[in-house]
Enzyme design. Structure first.
Site, PDB file in Angstrom:
ATOM      1  N   HIS A   1      -2.446   7.045   2.114  1.00  0.00           N
ATOM      2  CA  HIS A   1      -3.318   5.594   1.512  1.00  0.00           C
ATOM      3  C   HIS A   1      -4.703   5.719   2.196  1.00  0.00           C
ATOM      4  O   HIS A   1      -4.619   5.797   3.215  1.00  0.00           O
ATOM      5  CB  HIS A   1      -2.295   4.906   2.118  1.00  0.00           C
ATOM      6  CG  HIS A   1      -3.070   3.605   2.478  1.00  0.00           C
ATOM      7  ND1 HIS A   1      -3.699   2.712   0.588  1.00  0.00           N
ATOM      8  CD2 HIS A   1      -2.794   2.124   2.708  1.00  0.00           C
ATOM      9  CE1 HIS A   1      -3.981   1.757   1.044  1.00  0.00           C
ATOM     10  NE2 HIS A   1      -4.222   1.022   2.319  1.00  0.00           N
TER      11      HIS A   1
ATOM     12  N   CYS B   1       1.029  -1.368  -0.056  1.00  0.00           N
ATOM     13  CA  CYS B   1      -0.312  -0.009  -0.059  1.00  0.00           C
ATOM     14  C   CYS B   1       0.764   1.007  -0.235  1.00  0.00           C
ATOM     15  O   CYS B   1       0.440   2.236   0.270  1.00  0.00           O
ATOM     16  CB  CYS B   1      -0.885   0.312   1.403  1.00  0.00           C
ATOM     17  SG  CYS B   1      -1.631  -1.093   0.898  1.00  0.00           S
TER      18      CYS B   1
ATOM     19  N   ASN C   1     -10.560   0.057   0.037  1.00  0.00           N
ATOM     20  CA  ASN C   1      -8.911   0.222  -0.589  1.00  0.00           C
ATOM     21  C   ASN C   1      -8.421  -0.684  -1.670  1.00  0.00           C
ATOM     22  O   ASN C   1      -8.173  -1.811  -1.604  1.00  0.00           O
ATOM     23  CB  ASN C   1      -8.664  -0.514   0.781  1.00  0.00           C
ATOM     24  CG  ASN C   1      -6.861  -1.192   0.861  1.00  0.00           C
ATOM     25  OD1 ASN C   1      -5.406  -0.897   0.138  1.00  0.00           O
ATOM     26  ND2 ASN C   1      -6.404  -1.641   2.492  1.00  0.00           N
TER      27      ASN C   1
END
EC number: 2.3.1.180
Length: 327
Positions: free
Chosen positions: A252, A115, A282
């Site tokens: 993020h 990520c 996500n």
């Protein structure tokens, strides 16, 4: 960080057409829309088609960039694809993008920092251009996480989606984008968030899941809300800026509760935070470029704004940078 000679000159994005809503997930696992929304801030996520892979998402993001800004790729000399869900172990996603877009003179490399990947990719592009080794680099952050999820595990399947974005970074010593950076890793915590490949054990212990994403959500949350605010403050200290100097915080898009805690602990304003999780979930390395693209499209991000980008996730690793937006 030494003075940069690199500037972000264009951005594009792409998400698959298929939507997976919280109501859809109610039919798959024991959950409900209210529970997911309260704990994550996510309403829906996009899912790649059966024959749609990360190189396809990456290619379409780059094509969007070209259409929006009229950019040519004939002189692109490197493609960096940031992903942990490549089509193949080899060839790389970047090589597939080079082939699909017929970019004639580009080197290609994939970068896996989960990520945090896009932040690391930008840092690499800035260094390579500032050093004089390269002049024009495509940096892509894209994922097809739906292909490595266990849709019986509600701790992961409610979170992740597919999509990505791309930026073009070019040499410009007079008006550089990159101001300062910060990064770090705690590899000892790696077994709290993983997806296996060749190995089935880590640090001498068998892993609970094979070939799908697994995480200890509680431990990842604790690490993120303690580590990222310290990293954000270290980054601002190195740059000599205060939270009030940051026009937009672009973290993020892991989970809205995590983002809220990071803002509280770092002094950054949630009102001046841009995230893409509400309708995309996500998207790992794709989340920051998706957020940037959305912010540019809706007019929030403007030329001259100072942005603080911060990625964090599997590794466990994190990386952030302060940039001046100049598109």
């Amino acid at each position: 960080m030494s003075r940069s000679a690199a500037r972000i000159t264009a951005i594009g994005s792409y998400v698959p057409e298929k939507r997976l809503t919280n109501l859809d997930l109610e039919q798959l696992v024991e959950t409900n829309d209210e529970w997911i929304l309260q704990r994550t801030g996510i309403r829906e996520r996009r899912i790649a088609g059966e024959h749609e892979f990360t190189s396809d998402i990456s290619t379409k993001a780059v094509q969007d960039l070209a259409e929006r800004y009229g950019k040519s790729f004939d002189d692109v000399d490197l493609i960096i694809a940031c992903t942990m869900t490549p089509d193949f172990k080899t060839p790389s996603v970047a090589a597939m993008v080079q082939a699909k877009l017929n970019i004639p003179n580009a080197g290609t490399i994939d970068l896996n920092a989960a990520c945090a990947g896009f932040s690391y990719g930008l840092q690499m592009a800035n260094g390579l251009i500032t050093s004089g080794l390269h002049k024009k680099i495509l940096v892509i952050g894209a994922e097809t996480f739906s292909k490595i999820l266990d849709y019986t595990d509600r701790s992961t399947c409610i979170l992740f989606g597919d999509g990505g974005g791309a930026v073009l970074v070019e040499h410009d010593a007079d008006n550089p984008s990159f101001i300062e950076s910060h990064m770090g890793t705690n590899g000892a915590l790696a077994n709290n968030l993983y997806c296996t490949d060749l190995a089935g054990e880590m640090f001498g212990e068998d892993l609970a899941a094979r070939n799908v994403v697994w995480q200890n959500g509680r431990e990842v949350y604790k690490w993120a809300v303690n580590t990222v605010p310290k990293g954000v403050n270290a980054l601002m200290d190195k740059a000599g800026v205060a939270p009030s100097d940051v026009d937009w915080f672009v973290p993020h898009s892991a989970n809205l509760r995590i983002i809220e805690s990071i803002c509280t602990r770092s002094g950054l304003s949630l009102d001046n935070t841009i995230y893409s999780l509400e309708y995309y979930g996500n998207t790992s390395a794709g989340s920051i470029p998706l957020s940037l693209a959305e912010g540019v499209k809706d007019g929030r991000i403007k030329a001259g704004d100072q942005l603080l980008l911060y990625g964090f996730g599997g590794g466990l690793t994190h990386a952030g940078m302060l940039v001046k937006w100049s598109i």
